[in-house]
Design an enzyme around this catalytic site. Sequence first.
Site, PDB file in Angstrom:
ATOM      1  N   HIS A   1       0.835  -1.204   0.000  1.00 20.37           N
ATOM      2  CA  HIS A   1       0.000   0.000   0.000  1.00 20.37           C
ATOM      3  C   HIS A   1       0.860   1.239   0.000  1.00 20.37           C
ATOM      4  O   HIS A   1       1.828   1.307   0.721  1.00 20.37           O
ATOM      5  CB  HIS A   1      -0.905   0.005   1.228  1.00 20.37           C
ATOM      6  CG  HIS A   1      -1.782  -1.191   1.258  1.00 20.37           C
ATOM      7  ND1 HIS A   1      -2.923  -1.292   0.504  1.00 20.37           N
ATOM      8  CD2 HIS A   1      -1.657  -2.362   1.908  1.00 20.37           C
ATOM      9  CE1 HIS A   1      -3.467  -2.482   0.711  1.00 20.37           C
ATOM     10  NE2 HIS A   1      -2.714  -3.151   1.549  1.00 20.37           N
TER      11      HIS A   1
ATOM     12  N   LYS B   1      -0.482  13.321   8.869  1.00 24.13           N
ATOM     13  CA  LYS B   1      -1.920  13.613   8.768  1.00 24.13           C
ATOM     14  C   LYS B   1      -2.413  14.250  10.063  1.00 24.13           C
ATOM     15  O   LYS B   1      -3.348  15.039  10.085  1.00 24.13           O
ATOM     16  CB  LYS B   1      -2.671  12.304   8.506  1.00 24.13           C
ATOM     17  CG  LYS B   1      -4.073  12.522   7.982  1.00 24.13           C
ATOM     18  CD  LYS B   1      -4.788  11.216   7.790  1.00 24.13           C
ATOM     19  CE  LYS B   1      -5.594  10.916   9.008  1.00 24.13           C
ATOM     20  NZ  LYS B   1      -6.153   9.644   9.145  1.00 24.13           N
TER      21      LYS B   1
END
EC number: 4.1.1.31
Length: 967
Positions: free
Chosen positions: A172, A602
Amino acid sequence: MANRNLEKMASIDAQLRLLVPAKVSEDDKLVEYDALLLDRFLDILQDLHGEDLKETVQEVYELSAEYEGKHDPKKLEELGNLITSLDAGDSIVVAKSFSHMLNLANLAEEVQIAHSRRNKLKKGDFADENNATTESDIEETLKKLVVDMKKSPQEVFDALKNQTVDLVLTAHPTQSVRRSLLQKHGRIRNNLTQLYAKDITPDDKQELDEALQREIQAAFRTDEIRRTPPTPQDEMRAGMSYFHETIWKGVPTFLRRVDTALKNIGINERVPYNAPLIQFSSWMGGDRDGNPRVTPEVTRDVCLLARMMAANLYYSQIEDLMFELSMWRCNDELRVRADELNRSSKKNSVAKHYIEFWKAIPPNEPYRVLLGEVRNRLYQTRERSRHLLAHGYSDIPEEETFTNVEEFLEPLELCYRSLCACGDRAIADGSLLDFLRQVSTFGLSLVRLDIRQESDRHTDVLDAITKHLEIGSYQEWSEEKRQQWLLSELSGKRPLFGPDLPQTEEIRDVLETFHVIAELPLDNFGAYIISMATAPSDVLAVELLQRECHVKHPLRVVPLFEKLADLEAAPAALARLFSVDWYRNRINGKQEVMIGYSDSGKDAGRFSAAWQLYKAQEELIMVAKQYGVKLTMFHGRGGTVGRGGGPTHLAILSQPPETIHGSLRVTVQGEVIEQSFGEQHLCFRTLQRFTAATLEHGMHPPISPKPEWRALMDEMAVIATEEYRSIVFKEPRFVEYFRLATPELEYGRMNIGSRPAKRRPSGGIETLRAIPWIFAWTQTRFHLPVWLGFGAAFKHVIEKDVRNIHVLQEMYNQWPFFRVTIDLVEMVFAKGDPGIAALYDRLLVSEDLWSFGEQLRTMYEETKELLLQVAGHRDLLEGDPYLKQRLRLRDSYITTLNVCQAYTLKRIRDPNYNVKLRPHISKESIEISKPADELITLNPTSEYAPGLEDTLILTMKGIAAGLQNTG
């Protein structure tokens, strides 16, 4: 349009030359390569879809190039009107064409890089990951250490043979290009390379040109869109294909180059074949964090598949080695062994399933006799894995196979010793040495699989156990009580629970995973990684569960710290863990800690995350030193800058001093695997880059920041986090704006990975995974998570004291960490375009949010100006003409795809949006259908108007290819 005056319309080739007037260097063939591939492509487009569509593509490109010249928003509107006037089939062809042209531009660039003579930049100069100018060359690094840093050759050799770089391949974010296309791209690259070779004959040229045309057409005719999401097994097979294609042969080739480089500094011995210079691990099929599709069964399959592949790769080489080692002279040890084998194998000497050496091997070829036995066992090893994978059982007894690396190495080492003893070292150092190095690097399992699981899942299991034992709820206990109980259990001998433990689906899944670890050979596995780890009990819990599930050789347990608060608390958590005597005895002086780049970014923005990661590493190393533990840092870097990506060797060289110390683990993420290992020379460069930078960092560490720099960073980080969070988490309009202004909601349609985009189905930004969060902002070329916070931080310290601008410039010029951080953001600004983001706003965002979008774009411009001031640049990327040239070449394609995406999103979200289709002028309109219409039938189940969903997905893939990063 067909009768439009075509003289006026420059071809794309000419446009390219206008956009990039000057060559960057003497051997700069990029524009030439680019133009050749595009001319071929446009010819194919005309053959397949007629002249009209080819002209439409050229007209679209031209409008886009005009916008890039002046950034006039009216041009975007004209472009939008032209694109929306196309019918469904044509609009898919246009999106597909631009996506395809960007892939071709990438290939032209890779060929250019492979061929360009390396222009030496001054040390520390930043350039793009793929750029040949940013090498850490192993020969130069060794020379530099000896000549400039005054290290003795022996010191360098000792450091090198004791260092380890472990590259961990993850799925990923998955490569967004399908494997069917990657293979065609590889052939296009090879054809282009050969076309520009010096000694090419006219006939060769003609044949290569035809082959090039064929591959470009085959790629264009392939459906780029994955119609079903990949399973973890698919991802694993995709990852493993790189071993087959490049890594398997690439490792011994690279190690030979290291031998040569050592010779050149006066070391007359080779790197020992068992020196662990390069190791490979994988998360594909082992990473179950937030991915319900990775089950214990998947993990078992993936391990067996890797074992089968490894045995097959060795098996495919063993007969070549038997051919090579035809000597009759050998030492006594080998003679005795060969005679024994000859006596015992008389009965079944004919083996018809072998291609070579299928009859009994004569006793005067002792090496072949011994290797023949190795071949038999490799064959059985491969077949047994295949049976287990296909049927779950095998008739081949385990003792006829290789079960551990030592028994595989033993006969090969015997051959090596014997050759050296008989004066044949030169022969021993040929294919046999390469083979030994492969066995040392890849073992019997090809890669070691890491297991990753969230800490809460272990807590749930222990909670079920304590409730079953009626001693309370583990979940509600304090950290002290948890530790006390875990340690008393770990010190005892009794089993904790029996088969009568009540198990939910989730609990069974966790326990079954431990059973798979217990069942399979130890060398299949690497580390057990706990994500969202916060306390020592998280680590002890996994130690206890391993023991309870009868894991004979427990995996090392690695806590992963990723949120800002967890990073701040990590050193204290590690100190508490090391103060536990049981644990210190268990780890034998070695600990690994993983630090996550994406979630910290984030959570707090790139600036604060980068600084916190730097400080956390320094503190973790201090804690480890205090307890006499050797710490390995495992860097979970993404491919994109927002998730910690960027040039490998610069990232390594900018780490704090003493944090690498000859052992480095780093993730190579899905979308970067192709850029790192897609081809032999890329594979070579990747291995070289990691090895050289790790060596240099250990022997010549970067400087430590001055106290006043630290104080300034601390102050700026507070401001940067405040600004980032005030927008992302506290601004009530933000979530709505984000969902409207980007394709975040539509991201899931791409089927790029086996993992859901969210950890939990409902909820705001915090539940969104880091990959779609970055992906969405990358698509609109606004890159908000990368730069948000920098501007406020710079502004604050400069307004407070104007002299701080000089301090910042000094930091930029002298401190590698600060320089790399700033340069990466500068590169992202060079790829960004707020004018494009404004177009998305105008089309997709409700009017009451327009002012918010404008506010963000003002912040973008302010941040960019301040960044240039700090870097002392007048213009973006003025220090890197290569990268600037490459980005300029791509902009017009990407802009077309952006406009196409924004208008397509508008039509998907607002079915009443009125578009004016243009009348057909071409001859085809009289016919019932045209070739482009067939493309609509590839997606018969779409819930939107025909063609919209595919057009959208093609724009997403194209933009990702153009910006060279997805999530």
